[in-house]
Each structure stands twice: as C-alpha cells, then as structure tokens.
Write a protein that holds these residues in place. Structure first.
Motif, short mmCIF file in Angstrom:
data_model
loop_
_atom_site.label_atom_id
_atom_site.label_comp_id
_atom_site.label_asym_id
_atom_site.label_seq_id
_atom_site.Cartn_x
_atom_site.Cartn_y
_atom_site.Cartn_z
N GLU A 1 0.83 -1.21 0.00
CA GLU A 1 0.00 0.00 0.00
C GLU A 1 0.86 1.25 0.00
OE1 GLU A 1 -2.31 -0.77 3.48
OE2 GLU A 1 -4.04 -1.43 2.31
N ARG A 2 1.95 1.24 0.80
CA ARG A 2 2.85 2.39 0.83
C ARG A 2 3.51 2.60 -0.53
NH1 ARG A 2 4.57 0.13 5.86
NH2 ARG A 2 6.43 -0.63 4.84
N GLN A 3 3.94 1.51 -1.18
CA GLN A 3 4.56 1.62 -2.49
C GLN A 3 3.57 2.14 -3.53
OE1 GLN A 3 6.07 -2.34 -3.06
NE2 GLN A 3 8.05 -1.86 -2.12
N MET A 4 2.34 1.66 -3.47
CA MET A 4 1.31 2.10 -4.40
C MET A 4 1.05 3.60 -4.23
SD MET A 4 -2.56 0.69 -4.92
CE MET A 4 -3.09 1.31 -3.32
N MET A 5 0.95 4.06 -2.98
CA MET A 5 0.72 5.47 -2.71
C MET A 5 1.89 6.32 -3.20
SD MET A 5 -2.26 5.87 -1.41
CE MET A 5 -2.14 7.51 -0.74
N GLN A 6 3.13 5.82 -3.03
CA GLN A 6 4.31 6.56 -3.49
C GLN A 6 4.30 6.66 -5.01
OE1 GLN A 6 6.54 8.21 -1.60
NE2 GLN A 6 7.34 9.00 -3.51
N LYS A 7 3.94 5.59 -5.71
CA LYS A 7 3.87 5.62 -7.17
C LYS A 7 2.80 6.61 -7.63
CE LYS A 7 5.50 0.95 -8.09
NZ LYS A 7 5.15 -0.38 -8.62
N GLU A 8 1.67 6.65 -6.94
CA GLU A 8 0.62 7.60 -7.30
C GLU A 8 1.09 9.04 -7.09
OE1 GLU A 8 -2.94 6.73 -5.13
OE2 GLU A 8 -3.20 4.78 -6.09
N ARG A 9 1.79 9.29 -5.98
CA ARG A 9 2.31 10.63 -5.72
C ARG A 9 3.32 11.04 -6.79
NH1 ARG A 9 4.20 9.27 -0.60
NH2 ARG A 9 2.38 8.45 0.42
N ASP A 10 4.21 10.11 -7.15
CA ASP A 10 5.21 10.40 -8.18
C ASP A 10 4.53 10.69 -9.52
OD1 ASP A 10 7.18 10.00 -6.29
OD2 ASP A 10 7.66 7.97 -6.97
N ARG A 11 3.53 9.88 -9.86
CA ARG A 11 2.82 10.07 -11.12
C ARG A 11 2.10 11.42 -11.13
NH1 ARG A 11 -0.46 5.64 -11.28
NH2 ARG A 11 -2.10 6.82 -10.27
N ASP A 12 1.46 11.76 -10.02
CA ASP A 12 0.76 13.05 -9.93
C ASP A 12 1.73 14.22 -10.03
OD1 ASP A 12 -1.62 11.70 -9.70
OD2 ASP A 12 -1.74 11.90 -7.51
#
Length: 60
Positions: free
Chosen positions: A36-47
């Motif tokens: 979940e933490r990795q998924m959230m980090q990827k979303e933040r990076d993409r945004d």
C-alpha cells in the motif's frame, strides 16, 4: 459514605485508556502494508510528474 478509590489505580487506568485511544489513531494513520505504501508513493510520483508536465516555462 462513598466507596474508597485508589487514586493511583484510577490514574493508571485513565492513562492506559488514553494510550489505547492514541494507538488506535496511529494504526489508522500509519498502519499500511508495504505494498500500500509503495502504491501510494507511485501515485504521488505520477501526480507530481503530471503536474510538472503541465507547467509553463517561464521566459528568461
């Protein structure tokens, strides 16, 4: 006459209840799995990349 209360035990019980409440709040805030933490980090990076892509260059 009222019931005799051990103030030390009452204080410890109150502190324990407060700690339990704080622990519950921390579990909600910080209690995520690694995926979940990795998924959230990827979303933040993409945004962030998407936002940077929409910025206009400033004339120099």
């Amino acid at each position: 006459m009222g019931e005799v209360v051990n103030l030390n035990k009452a204080r410890k019980a109150r502190d324990k209840a407060d700690a339990k409440r704080a622990a519950e709040a921390n579990r909600l805030t910080f209690g995520r799995t690694k995926s979940e933490r990795q998924m959230m980090q990827k979303e933040r990076d993409r945004d962030a990349a998407r936002l940077d892509g929409h910025k206009l260059d400033e004339p120099e």
